[in-house]
Design a protein around this motif. Structure first.
Motif, short mmCIF file in Angstrom:
data_model
loop_
_atom_site.label_atom_id
_atom_site.label_comp_id
_atom_site.label_asym_id
_atom_site.label_seq_id
_atom_site.Cartn_x
_atom_site.Cartn_y
_atom_site.Cartn_z
N ASP A 74 0.67 -1.15 0.21
CA ASP A 74 0.18 0.12 -0.08
C ASP A 74 0.86 1.21 -0.12
OD1 ASP A 74 -2.27 -1.58 0.07
OD2 ASP A 74 -2.48 -1.58 2.27
N ASP A 75 2.12 1.30 0.69
CA ASP A 75 2.93 2.45 0.90
C ASP A 75 4.22 2.06 0.40
OD1 ASP A 75 4.15 4.75 1.44
OD2 ASP A 75 3.68 4.81 3.82
N GLY A 110 6.56 2.90 2.98
CA GLY A 110 6.43 2.26 4.44
C GLY A 110 7.19 1.09 4.52
N ASP A 147 8.22 -2.64 2.58
CA ASP A 147 7.95 -2.31 1.10
C ASP A 147 8.21 -3.70 0.25
OD1 ASP A 147 10.67 -2.71 0.93
OD2 ASP A 147 11.25 -0.67 0.63
#
Length: 491
Positions: free
Chosen positions: A465-466, A469, A472
């Motif tokens: 999603d990120d 973040g 990963d």
């Protein structure tokens, strides 16, 4: 005549080795150190290799340098080895005493001068290495269970201790006055650029993140560089201007997170001052995070548990999340353990923010409660999240169930991994379970392998999603193959 010939050949050997120990090629230097350890006169070898360790260029693989030959040379003479081992065994809980005794010993055999001033950062670094050596079997009586000097295990334990002592000294080399000023100037310019950016915002975080990145080429003075950066952040934390003070604590928090803990004492004093001054939400969340970093690095004598417990009920989401995360391990075994568990359960079940609820579950999973009743309360709350619509909460509930050997935990993990896109916490939780003491049932292993192989070919590792973040895509691509390899190997 033969004596003079031997002396001439020895002198020629020493001259060749002295040149090779200064060769720009690491492998050449390491080979010369090995030869010196085996062939050169002991007194000459000790002096030359002690000096070679002190000038060895920076490297990630310090154990593959001249330090190996230095350790072997220290082992050659029983009296020298005994003295080196005695320094280690007599100072296993005294890092400053160890550093003074070790550098004095090295100076006597021809190495650099013994240390004068020993700063807190250097002591902390040495303390961590001595703690590691105790965990590896070193006791006040010597290496435990490694046999007599000369056995492979005993020699390996000795070499490791020499390497770690040498590494700590190299990693904490000071900056020159000019280098210090250069770091200060660069830090101040970067902070001036970050100041107009929104506090706590993405742009400021990126600007500060670039500030904390180490130089591309490694350096033995990196610890000193970070220490100067912490000094600058602490100075800004004391600024009367609230915006500058807020930037100071935000910067300090990021440095401690990304670069490790430096200036432990001064940082603690700054946090105590800020915490006692009714800080706003942005400052308070960073103060809580910094206390957490300090306590994880070295337990605080008097952890501010009341501040964290109050933070659980704060109106600001960021403060609540920081308070939740900091209670592990701060609350373990403390008089406030029950209050902390009750507060975490309340956040898990009633907080309006999903990220806070996930953090509360993660903290409850990680807490090693001293009181059985508190451990049961934590597990019961996690079990009530087994059917949560939030995937991360289900995964954390499952992680606790696997750890406790709950009968239906294996069916639950198999079911979750049927999904084409399971939450990453399920994969990480399974990896943590394999590190534990409960064996994986034989009939479950092939079914897990089948599901993880399907994930591996589905592109799951590339989905996150990120991208900035954790974890990963790179983290996923590393974790999944490692997990599959373990499952196959242990079957």
């Amino acid at each position: 005549m033969f004596k003079k010939r031997r002396e001439r050949k020895q002198a020629e050997l020493h001259e060749q080795l002295a040149g090779a120990l200064r060769d720009p090629d690491t492998a050449v230097r390491a080979k010369a150190a090995t030869t010196a350890a085996e062939s050169a006169r002991l007194e000459w070898a000790l002096r030359e290799l002690a000096q070679a360790v002190a000038r060895e260029p920076w490297t990630d693989d310090f154990d593959e340098t001249v330090v190996d030959g230095f350790a072997v040379t220290l082992r050659r003479d029983p009296a020298v080895r005994e003295r080196a081992e005695r320094i280690i065994t007599e100072h296993l809980t005294d890092p400053e005493g160890f550093l003074r005794a070790w550098t004095g010993f090295v100076a006597e055999i021809g190495g650099p001068p013994a240390l004068g001033d020993i700063g807190e950062d250097l002591r902390d670094d040495m303390r961590e290495r001595l703690t590691y050596l105790r965990g590896e079997g070193w006791t006040p009586e010597g290496p435990d269970g490694f046999g007599r000097p000369g056995t492979f295990a005993r020699d390996l334990a000795f070499d490791l201790a020499v390497m770690l002592a040498s590494l700590v000294l190299r990693r904490n080399e000071p900056l020159s006055a000019a280098e210090t000023e250069q770091v200060r100037t660069g830090m101040r310019a970067a902070l001036a650029e970050a100041l107009p950016l929104a506090p706590g915002g993405t742009e400021r975080a990126k600007a500060l993140g670039a500030l904390t990145k180490p130089p591309q080429d490694g350096s033995w003075t990196e610890h000193a560089r970070v220490g100067v950066m912490v000094d600058e952040a602490l100075e800004m934390c004391a600024d009367a201007d609230q915006d500058r003070m807020a930037l100071g604590i935000e910067t300090l928090s990021l440095i401690l997170l990304l670069d490790g803990v430096f200036r432990y004492g001064p940082v603690k004093k700054t946090l105590d001052r800020l915490a006692g001054g009714e800080p706003d939400a942005l400052v308070l969340r960073e103060v809580l995070s910094c206390y957490d970093y300090l306590h994880t690095h070295k337990p605080l004598d008097e952890p501010p548990l009341a501040l964290f417990l109050e933070g659980l009920r704060h109106a600001d989401v960021g403060v609540r999340k920081a308070a939740v995360e900091g209670l592990n391990p701060m609350a373990e075994g403390s008089p406030a353990e029950k209050e902390a568990v009750d507060g975490l359960v309340d956040r898990l079940e009633h907080d309006e923010d999903t990220a806070v609820r996930e953090s509360a579950a993660r903290t409850l999973v990680g807490l090693d409660c001293a009181e059985e009743g508190n451990a049961l309360a934590a597990s019961d709350a996690l079990e009530r999240s087994a059917d949560s619509p939030v995937p991360a909460l289900r995964a954390l509930s499952l992680r606790d169930a696997l750890r406790r050997g709950i009968p239906d935990a294996y069916d639950r993990i198999l079911h979750e991994l049927e999904s084409p896109d399971p939450h990453w916490e399920f994969v990480w939780g399974l990896a943590d379970f394999l590190d534990g003491e409960i064996p994986l049932p034989d009939d479950i292993r092939p079914r897990l392998i089948e599901r993880l192989e399907r994930l591996s070919t589905s592109g799951w590792t590339g989905r996150c999603d990120d991208p900035d973040g954790y974890p990963d895509a790179e983290d996923r691509a590393e974790k999944l193959p490692e997990l599959l390899k373990r499952l196959r190997a242990e079957g």
